[in-house]
Design an enzyme around this catalytic site. Structure first.
Site, PDB file in Angstrom:
ATOM      1  N   ASP A  76     -16.594 -18.492   1.111  1.00 54.10           N
ATOM      2  CA  ASP A  76     -17.828 -17.759   0.879  1.00 54.10           C
ATOM      3  C   ASP A  76     -18.982 -18.749   0.875  1.00 54.10           C
ATOM      4  OD1 ASP A  76     -19.895 -15.877  -0.582  1.00 54.10           O
ATOM      5  OD2 ASP A  76     -18.143 -14.633  -0.201  1.00 54.10           O
TER       6      ASP A  76
ATOM      7  N   CYS B  12     -18.179  -1.782   2.790  1.00 56.30           N
ATOM      8  CA  CYS B  12     -18.215  -0.710   1.788  1.00 56.30           C
ATOM      9  C   CYS B  12     -19.485   0.109   2.030  1.00 56.30           C
ATOM     10  CB  CYS B  12     -18.143  -1.252   0.372  1.00 56.30           C
ATOM     11  SG  CYS B  12     -19.323  -2.555  -0.027  1.00 56.30           S
TER      12      CYS B  12
END
Length: 395
Positions: free
Chosen positions: A235, A336
């Protein structure tokens, strides 16, 4: 606190939440925690009542309200008990004046409603996006079974779709439980569990979680791999990625390597994995339209300009992920979000840019077919909203 004082506290919090949404500040949950940290006189019942008022106002307001009072007046119009607290007595809010502005109702700002409708969501499915979410857990198969956890947590129930999911009553203190502290369960929405399993992780594979964040899906992959193989969690957000090692230790997930990436230099920092991964999971940064049940004020933070920036990021991470996949390997793309701009359109564009790559069925099938992938939504499946597609690299 009196009922009036609770309403006034909700108004003050809503003012902070509206300001934060406009400026990119802290999330509602964070602001509520800070508010009560400096007001020790408020008991647990007061905190719960104020929180419920705040979220009732947020869920009811589609576009961002002009003020916290306008948001709460919209609630008062529907709830006589709340309206009665606007009497100016004690610490309560001032009486309601004629023609005071109210927050506009609805699911979201108008441009977002249009985008959701164009993405195939009717009014009923849009309305479900701001309902209250359930509390779901994923059982850590490295340490126990769902049956064993349910024996110790009898108030829970097996989730209907995810094989390792458990649904608990909202408000259950999961993180203070012995089961959580022992690493036997993790908080994870059932839909997140389903899309995380789409990579079909197996022991001995080499896998990359490219946008790992705090590592919820990384831990799911490690468990599916039975701690056998190689698992790289990456990340660009240091604060989020730093949460993964202690979570992995608690869960007994020993094969995870964390790697912080510098924005713009991801590919060179992943050169040792280029063309070697059996599978890459991309839980891409997105608008989060599928998670409004948990963060309803996020509707007010999203703008067309921010959506365009997110789409550029999604295109970039897909290109980076494709460079890591070995010939014949797989890449699973997840957002999402229920906006086609971030889901099916992104996959179609990726396939056009990468000849030889193909979208393939997700087995076992989840959700509802949508373009080159599958989609989950709260109204249809009882989960958060997701789009997921499985892409196969040319051999």
């Amino acid at each position: 606190m009196t009922p009036g004082a609770r309403t006034q506290a909700a108004i003050e919090l809503l003012d902070e939440i509206v300001a934060a949404a406009a400026s990119g500040g802290a999330a509602a949950d964070t602001l509520i925690a800070r508010y009560f940290a400096t007001r020790r006189y408020a008991g647990s019942k007061d905190r719960r009542a104020v929180r419920e008022l705040v979220y009732a106002a947020i869920r009811q307001a589609g576009p961002m309200p002009v003020s916290g009072r306008a948001a709460m007046l919209a609630v008062a119009d529907r709830d006589p008990a709340v309206a009665a607290t606007f009497d100016g007595a004690g610490h309560g809010p001032a009486p309601i004046a004629p023609d005071e502005p109210r927050a506009e109702g609805g699911v979201a700002p108008g441009w977002l409603v249009e985008a959701l409708t164009a993405s195939g969501l009717d009014a009923a499915r849009q309305a479900a996006l701001v309902d209250r979410a359930p509390l779901d857990l994923r059982v850590n198969s490295l340490a126990t079974t769902r049956e064993a956890v349910l024996e110790q947590w009898p108030e829970g129930a097996a989730t209907p779709l995810a094989p390792l999911g458990i649904r608990l009553p909202n408000g259950t203190a999961v993180e203070s439980s012995d089961l959580y502290r022992a690493g036997l369960v993790e908080v994870q929405d059932e839909g997140s569990q389903l899309v995380g399993a789409a990579l079909n992780a197996k022991p001995g594979k080499w896998l990359v979680d490219l946008c790992a964040g705090a590592g919820g899906k990384t831990l799911q992959l490690a468990a599916a791999m039975a701690n056998q193989g190689a698992l790289l969690a990456c990340d660009i957000d240091r604060a989020r990625l730093q949460k993964l090692p202690p979570r992995a230790e608690r869960a007994g997930a020993s094969i995870i390597e964390s790697r912080l990436l510098n924005p713009g230099h991801e590919a060179e920092m992943l050169a040792d994995w280029a063309g070697k991964a059996d599978g890459v999971l991309i839980d891409a940064p997105c608008s989060g339209t599928g998670t409004w049940r948990r963060n309803p004020e996020a509707r007010w933070r999203l703008t067309p300009e921010r959506l365009q920036r997110l789409r550029a990021m999604q295109e970039q991470v897909m290109a980076i992920g494709a460079g890591l996949v070995k010939p014949g390997g797989r890449m699973v793309y997840i957002v999402c979000s229920l906006l086609d701009a971030e889901g099916t359109n992104q996959v179609v564009a990726f396939l056009a840019r990468h000849p030889g790559w193909v979208a393939e069925p997700i087995e076992p099938a989840i959700g509802t077919g949508h373009g080159p992938g599958r989609r989950l939504d709260p109204a249809t499946h009882g989960t958060d909203g997701f789009f997921v597609a499985c892409l196969r690299a040319p051999c």
